[in-house]
Enzyme design. Sequence first.
Site, PDB file in Angstrom:
ATOM      1  N   ASP A   1      29.702  38.527  50.323  1.00 17.34           N
ATOM      2  CA  ASP A   1      30.734  38.398  49.306  1.00 17.34           C
ATOM      3  C   ASP A   1      31.415  39.730  49.020  1.00 17.34           C
ATOM      4  O   ASP A   1      32.595  39.767  48.669  1.00 17.34           O
ATOM      5  CB  ASP A   1      30.124  37.841  48.016  1.00 17.34           C
ATOM      6  CG  ASP A   1      29.891  36.331  48.097  1.00 17.34           C
ATOM      7  OD1 ASP A   1      30.341  35.714  49.076  1.00 17.34           O
ATOM      8  OD2 ASP A   1      29.263  35.771  47.171  1.00 17.34           O
ATOM      9  N   GLY A   2      30.679  40.839  49.179  1.00 20.03           N
ATOM     10  CA  GLY A   2      31.286  42.151  48.953  1.00 20.03           C
ATOM     11  C   GLY A   2      32.453  42.402  49.890  1.00 20.03           C
ATOM     12  O   GLY A   2      33.476  42.969  49.487  1.00 20.03           O
ATOM     13  N   LEU A  25      25.762  36.832  35.781  1.00 20.90           N
ATOM     14  CA  LEU A  25      24.657  35.869  35.741  1.00 20.90           C
ATOM     15  C   LEU A  25      23.332  36.583  35.504  1.00 20.90           C
ATOM     16  O   LEU A  25      22.508  36.147  34.692  1.00 20.90           O
ATOM     17  CB  LEU A  25      24.615  35.079  37.040  1.00 20.90           C
ATOM     18  CG  LEU A  25      23.542  33.994  37.143  1.00 20.90           C
ATOM     19  CD1 LEU A  25      23.755  32.916  36.095  1.00 20.90           C
ATOM     20  CD2 LEU A  25      23.547  33.375  38.541  1.00 20.90           C
TER      21      LEU A  25
END
Length: 296
Positions: free
Chosen positions: A74-75, A193
Amino acid sequence: MTQEKFRVIGLIARSESEQALYSMRQLIHFLHGRDCTVILEKGIADSLPEMGLQAASAAQMGDSCDLVIVIGGDGSLLGAARALARYDIPVLGINRGHLGFLTDILPSEIESRVGQVLDGDYTTERRFLLDMEVRRGKTVMGQGSALNDVVLLSGDSVHMIDFELNIDGHFVYAQRSDGLIVSTPTGSTAYALSGGGPIMHPRLNAMVMVPLNPHTLTSRPLVVDGDSEIKIKITTEKVNPLVSCDGTAGVRLQVDDVIAIRKKPHRLQLIHPPGHDFYQACRSKLGWSTRPGDGH
């Protein structure tokens, strides 16, 4: 409605990842077999000189490509999103990282899933980003954008930060804590989260502010309208905190600096192969239990 089919495709990956390079070679051969024109991001082109492909910056890809495929975690996709959102170009992710909420194609599925997308079988999501600006009096000290989050941290100090939070011109609170996460719905499954924030569906027009270890038990995550303007004023003098966008190199702050955060006018066009489901991704990535009868 017939969906757009892609013919000029840009590829982005981390050049230091051997796994990403392996998948990149596989993908290039597949795309050539589909008569696609392939353009490599400059950083990865240097690692694949044998391919003899055109190299371009992310900005040049935005001007010339029909689709950009990102191979990595995701980075990697976060970096591509920040560079490409303004061009309204579709972005597809192949997961060579860890959780992969944004990069949802597995390496073993590259040919079948990318093939579906090339055939026009895909869904599109529009994810909003945040613009961040640091002001010192009338001087802009730094700027950035974030798909996941803007994070205020104490930096290399063990002391807490004192700051004031204002939303749409309304004073909300003065807080002492280790920092504050301002997250988009996309970022709600990331750092926010782990800080105790809620999971937000990507289609929500909302932002959440998650305090990091606040000095009061009554300070809780706060969800606000996505079109809000958030201002954070630094009131601590003992600490020079840091503000960062998506974990990139940040801006060092001092007392009376103001961080201004608002929705970016451009959105990321994120596409998925057929069958993508946010709740299934949560079950898979976060280890949620399956339904009775689905197995052990």
